[in-house]
Motif scaffolding. Structure first.
Motif, short mmCIF file in Angstrom:
data_model
loop_
_atom_site.label_atom_id
_atom_site.label_comp_id
_atom_site.label_asym_id
_atom_site.label_seq_id
_atom_site.Cartn_x
_atom_site.Cartn_y
_atom_site.Cartn_z
N UNK A 103 -3.30 2.06 -8.18
CA UNK A 103 -1.94 1.54 -8.08
C UNK A 103 -1.86 0.34 -7.14
N UNK A 104 -2.71 0.32 -6.11
CA UNK A 104 -2.71 -0.83 -5.20
C UNK A 104 -3.25 -2.07 -5.91
N UNK A 124 1.12 4.33 -2.77
CA UNK A 124 1.13 5.78 -2.48
C UNK A 124 2.30 6.44 -3.21
N UNK A 139 0.83 -1.21 0.00
CA UNK A 139 0.00 0.00 0.00
C UNK A 139 0.87 1.26 0.00
N UNK A 140 1.96 1.19 0.76
CA UNK A 140 2.89 2.34 0.77
C UNK A 140 3.55 2.55 -0.58
N UNK A 156 3.85 5.40 -5.95
CA UNK A 156 3.58 5.44 -7.40
C UNK A 156 2.64 6.61 -7.73
N UNK A 157 1.64 6.82 -6.89
CA UNK A 157 0.68 7.90 -7.12
C UNK A 157 1.39 9.25 -7.10
N UNK A 158 2.32 9.40 -6.15
CA UNK A 158 3.07 10.68 -6.06
C UNK A 158 4.02 10.84 -7.24
N UNK A 159 4.63 9.74 -7.68
CA UNK A 159 5.54 9.84 -8.81
C UNK A 159 4.76 10.18 -10.10
N UNK A 212 -6.52 7.25 -7.00
CA UNK A 212 -5.27 6.92 -7.70
C UNK A 212 -4.51 5.86 -6.92
N UNK A 213 -4.48 5.99 -5.59
CA UNK A 213 -3.81 4.99 -4.76
C UNK A 213 -4.48 3.63 -4.94
#
Lengths: 78, 78, 78, 78, 78, 78
Positions: free
Chosen positions: B66-67, B25, B21-22, B27-30, B62-63
């Motif tokens: 990616x999760x 997060x 999960x981290x 990937x979402x920020x990148x 978005x998280x």
């Protein structure tokens, strides 16, 4: 001879997850370009969402969707 | 010698679902950073959606996407 | 000794679909919390979308995405 | 004795695709209810999106996501 | 004799990933056309989103979703 | 005798990809109708998004999600 279109996507396979993420970014941009091919217009619009919190989240969402595709194509680089 | 890009994503595999999960997060920020690489601009925009109910829901979406990718990459930590 | 992070996600497996749905809700909230860790701010924002038809639909969408992940992790409780 | 929660989701399997679609609608509503459990508030908000073209499209999107899950759970009723 | 509908989608298989991306663009446009079949109206609306940063991101998102489908249909052109 | 509900979805299988796309459109509309069953209200709202670039993109997105489901149900008509 037939007109040659620019080739920009020959494979979904990449060597590493990070290169896969970069390809996902490229696919997201090509999706935008397909709708608005005029590069000058695109350049003018870019600051609109690149300086907007919601625009950036939306852009990250498109990348996430394309990264799902690329990751599956690479069997998650297992 | 070729320029070295920063390596930030070497694997989608994680030891636990929580670490997965981290990574989602991250990937979402990148994905955001790929669209707006200027860290100063990002810092200025952050309060805009971090204090907005809809912005937070969009970030969580978005998280979630990616999760989905990370979870599949880890065979759901079965 | 290293700092201990709170453990909140040890497994994606649940006994029943309903518990899986509840875990999907939890993941959706943790996605929000990752972006805005300040609980006081979150409490203040909550009424904004909890009393807004579009905010509720958006929240339900994030839960749906996370429930896709949890359902696959449990082989759809077949 | 422990408090008994209402059981509303015992299985993702349905007899027909149409019943699966109805379950997807139910999941979408439960996702809304998880965020706003007050039924009176929900009833007041309902006309807001049920009379708004964009609200209806958004609601249909959440149903589509949940129908993906239900369809996979039923091996697409093949 | 029965009326003949225009055939525009005979297969999801394409020779290359790039042709698959082009098919994803076509599916996205046909989804728009299904909702608004009047070509004159569509032509009038096009500048609205083709000159709007958020409209372009949304268009790219639909393409990303359809490209997921096409990529799976082609076993990711492995 | 029990009340008979209208049967509108007996199978996700279709003969061709194009029929599958048409079924995806139907599912998208039934998702709207599930939220707003009043046909008169729906007819009144229709022009709102059918003449709006963003509404059309959103409609195309729901179709794309449902087409993912239908395509998987048909093993991508391979």
């Amino acid at each position: 001879m037939a007109e040659q279109k620019e080739q920009w996507l020959s494979s979904l396979q990449t060597d590493t997850p990070q290169e896969g993420f970069e390809l996902a970014i490229k696919l997201s941009r090509m999706g935008v370009k397909a709708t608005q091919p005029n590069v000058d217009v695109l350049k003018k619009l870019r600051p609109e969402y690149a300086h907007d919190a919601f625009g950036l989240t939306a852009a990250s969402q498109v990348i996430a969707l394309n990264f799902q595709t690329i990751s599956a194509a690479n069997d998650y680089w297992k």
